[in-house]
Structure formats: C-alpha cells, structure tokens
Design an enzyme around this catalytic site. Structure first.
Site, mmCIF file in Angstrom:
data_model
loop_
_atom_site.group_PDB
_atom_site.id
_atom_site.type_symbol
_atom_site.label_atom_id
_atom_site.label_comp_id
_atom_site.label_asym_id
_atom_site.label_seq_id
_atom_site.Cartn_x
_atom_site.Cartn_y
_atom_site.Cartn_z
ATOM 1 N N LYS A 1 26.572 71.965 29.134
ATOM 2 C CA LYS A 1 26.689 70.862 30.099
ATOM 3 C C LYS A 1 27.766 69.884 29.680
ATOM 4 O O LYS A 1 28.445 69.305 30.530
ATOM 5 C CB LYS A 1 25.344 70.157 30.272
ATOM 6 C CG LYS A 1 24.341 70.983 31.042
ATOM 7 C CD LYS A 1 23.177 70.140 31.514
ATOM 8 C CE LYS A 1 22.189 70.989 32.316
ATOM 9 N NZ LYS A 1 20.948 70.262 32.613
ATOM 10 N N LYS B 1 21.730 86.073 37.030
ATOM 11 C CA LYS B 1 20.508 85.647 37.722
ATOM 12 C C LYS B 1 20.879 84.897 39.015
ATOM 13 O O LYS B 1 21.923 84.259 39.092
ATOM 14 C CB LYS B 1 19.748 84.802 36.702
ATOM 15 C CG LYS B 1 18.930 83.676 37.150
ATOM 16 C CD LYS B 1 18.185 83.079 35.955
ATOM 17 C CE LYS B 1 17.965 81.602 36.243
ATOM 18 N NZ LYS B 1 17.228 80.850 35.287
ATOM 19 N N LYS C 1 20.388 78.459 41.784
ATOM 20 C CA LYS C 1 20.506 77.462 42.847
ATOM 21 C C LYS C 1 21.820 76.705 42.756
ATOM 22 O O LYS C 1 22.178 75.979 43.665
ATOM 23 C CB LYS C 1 19.294 76.527 42.882
ATOM 24 C CG LYS C 1 18.974 75.810 41.599
ATOM 25 C CD LYS C 1 17.670 75.011 41.750
ATOM 26 C CE LYS C 1 17.291 74.424 40.396
ATOM 27 N NZ LYS C 1 16.173 73.517 40.454
#
Ligand code: TRP
Length: 334
Positions: free
Chosen positions: A115, A197, A200
């Site tokens: 991040k 995967k 979202k």
C-alpha cells in the site's frame, strides 16, 4: 466464549463494490456460522481512512455494505453487524496495543509495503499501524476464530503475537484467535486473468461480477470471460478460465464438477458460458431484490445499526475495562 459459543470476528472494508467472489467465497458461507459461533461482522470504516476517502462516498458505501450483509442472509438478530467507528473501544484498545507492538514487526507487513508503494504520496502512520487496529478488532471481542483470506493471514499472525505478548505480562487477558478453517467457499478468480483472484478493486470492470450488476451486464461479462483453445469443458486446473467457470457454476447450482463436465460434454464454450451466466443471474436476483427492499426501509436499517452497535459496545467494553486495569490506569470514578 459468549453464552457457551465460541466467538467469530470478521471485518470488511466498504471500499469498492462487493463481487461474486466475496459472496461465493465468504458471505454466503457466513450465513450458517451463527448456529455454531457468536458472530461479529464489522464494517471497518476506521481502517478505510488509512487511504484518502471522499466522505459522502464512504458513508454511502458503509451503509450499502451493512445492508448487503443483511440482504445476503446474515440475520442481524443472530449476527452482530455494526460500524467499527460506532464502538470507541476499537480505537482505545488499538492505542494500548500500539505500545505492545514493535516497529520491526510492522515493518515486515507485506500489505503495508504494497500500500505504501501504491499511495506513495500518503504514507501515514495509520497505514503503518493498520495491523494493530485489526488486532484490537479481533481481541476486543475475545474472538476464537477469524475467517480471513490468504492476504490477511500475516495480520492474524501479528494479532496472535501481540496477544501472547500481552498475556505473558498480564496473565490470560485475551483469547488467542485462530484462522477459521471450517467449510470455506469456492475461490473465485478474475474472469479476465483467471490466475488472479476476483477482486473488488480490479481496474478492469470485465474481470469481476459485482453483486449489483444487472442481468445483461452479467451475461456480457461471462461471454467475454477468458478461456482457452482446448474446446472442452474439463475440470482441469491447467484450463484456468474454464476451471474457474466450473467452480462458479458449481457454487451457484450445487452441481459437482464431474456432473458439469458430463452436462457440457460435446458442447461449445458459448453454451457453457451462457449457462454459467444464467446460474449467476438467478443467484444474484433474489439478493438484489432483498437489497432494494431493505434500502427503502430506512428505519429498520437504522434500528439494526443502533442495536448492534450497542451489543458490540457491551462486549468491547468488558475487554477494554479489563485491559485498562491490567496496564495500570486509575480506577474510574464515573
Ligand atoms: N484488513 C481486513 C481486510 O482488508 C479487514 C479487517 C479489519 C479485518 N479488521 C479485521 C478482517 C478483523 C478480519 C478481522 O480484508
């Protein structure tokens, strides 16, 4: 333990739209867990502000997520569905645990590194201590089990280390949480890059089916799903795209992969994709209808938010008061 049941805690961020992967892989399976566990599912809005958010948007998404939890079948009488920011104990315990966590430990967290690289202009202290807040979430409720994806296992590990360190000094204050390893849902992959995967936060909207996608969009995304040139519906991990579609179809229809292979023996990928798309539409339709109805019922959602925050607060405070006493804060006179 609460009323003789083990405690289960999980949190979800209200950033991004929930996907079919979140539903089939997690949410759908959570519905039955309340028989065995006392379940807490938090919308972790405190975590969300480690990345800059648009306030009105965050508020809207948080409410949408909580509503979706209910629409997906989590009964708010049996599961505690609440906003993290409504229970002040999370922040208070988080501060205390910060003082029992080492910089070196946090420095090793791979999610922080990822991040920080992605948001190089905003590497704030909250992003760095994110795992400590997550430890506070879990330990506050004396959680025994935590359903988490692989990407969160390192955070669960540090939670256990912090809890064990604290217990070694002050006695048995915290339950030591384990990853939840019960019946887990299918691992659903991206429709565009089936080795990854379904996420979202994927930049390609065709890669993910969102829970609120309309039938046309769903059918179109399946038609465009990446497959291979084998031209055989086989449950073979090497055919990653088809393998993923079989998993989705299986999760939506309850049919076994072998049955599915037989059903589509000699048929083309086009027919198969249509069938998969239709199975997803029929799973999502009732969920979307419930969501729409619930969204109109403002008073009901408000009452769930209020009652469940009160319930969460009750258990959180029990742990927090104990911890405050252990570390030597003065007794409260009010
Ligand atoms: N960090 C988790 C995620 O991004 C969300 C989360 C916050 C969580 N607190 C938690 C998950 C406690 C499980 C338990 O997915």
């Amino acid at each position: 333990m609460i009323d003789g049941k083990k405690v289960l805690f999980s949190g979800m961020q209200a950033t991004g739209n929930l996907t079919l992967g979140n539903y089939l892989g997690a949410l759908k399976n959570w519905v039955t867990l309340c028989d065995e566990y006392e379940c807490f599912y938090s919308v972790v809005d405190l975590h969300s502000i480690t990345i800059r958010q648009e306030p009105a948007e965050l508020r809207k998404r948080a409410r949408a997520l909580l509503t979706l939890y209910i629409a997906a079948g989590l009964d708010p009488e049996k599961n505690c569905l609440y906003y993290q920011s409504h229970v002040s104990g999370h922040c208070e315990l988080s501060w205390i645990l910060n003082c029992f966590t080492y910089m070196g430990e946090l420095n090793r967290m791979t999610q922080f590194k990822d991040k920080a690289a992605k948001h190089a202009d905003n590497i704030n202290a909250g992003l760095f201590t994110y795992p400590v807040l997550m430890a506070a979430d879990i330990l506050l409720y004396q959680a025994d089990v935590v359903p988490v994806g692989k990407d969160q296992l390192q955070h669960l590990e540090i939670t256990r280390d912090i809890a064990q360190r604290f217990n070694a000094i002050y006695g048995d204050v915290f339950a030591i949480p384990e990853p939840y390893v019960g019946k887990t849902g299918a691992s659903i992959k991206s429709l565009q890059a089936p080795e990854k995967k379904m996420s979202k936060s994927d930049e390609n909207p065709n890669a993910s089916i969102y829970l609120m996608d309309d039938p046309d969009t769903i059918m179109r995304k399946f038609r465009r799903a990446v497959t291979d040139s084998e031209a055989q519906v086989r449950y073979n991990p090497e055919q990653a795209g088809i393998y993923n579609l079989i998993n989705i179809y299986s999760a939506c229809t309850g049919k076994m992969p072998e049955e599915i292979e037989k059903e589509f023996d000699g048929k083309g990928y086009g027919d198969f994709k249509t069938a998969v798309g239709e199975s997803v539409v029929s799973v999502l339709r009732p969920l979307q209808e419930r969501y729409t109805d619930l969204s109109k019922n403002k008073d009901y959602i408000d009452s769930v938010i209020k009652n469940n925050a009160e319930k969460a607060d009750y258990y959180a405070m029990k742990t927090l008061r104990k911890v405050q006493k252990k570390v030597g804060f003065p007794e409260r006179v009010r």
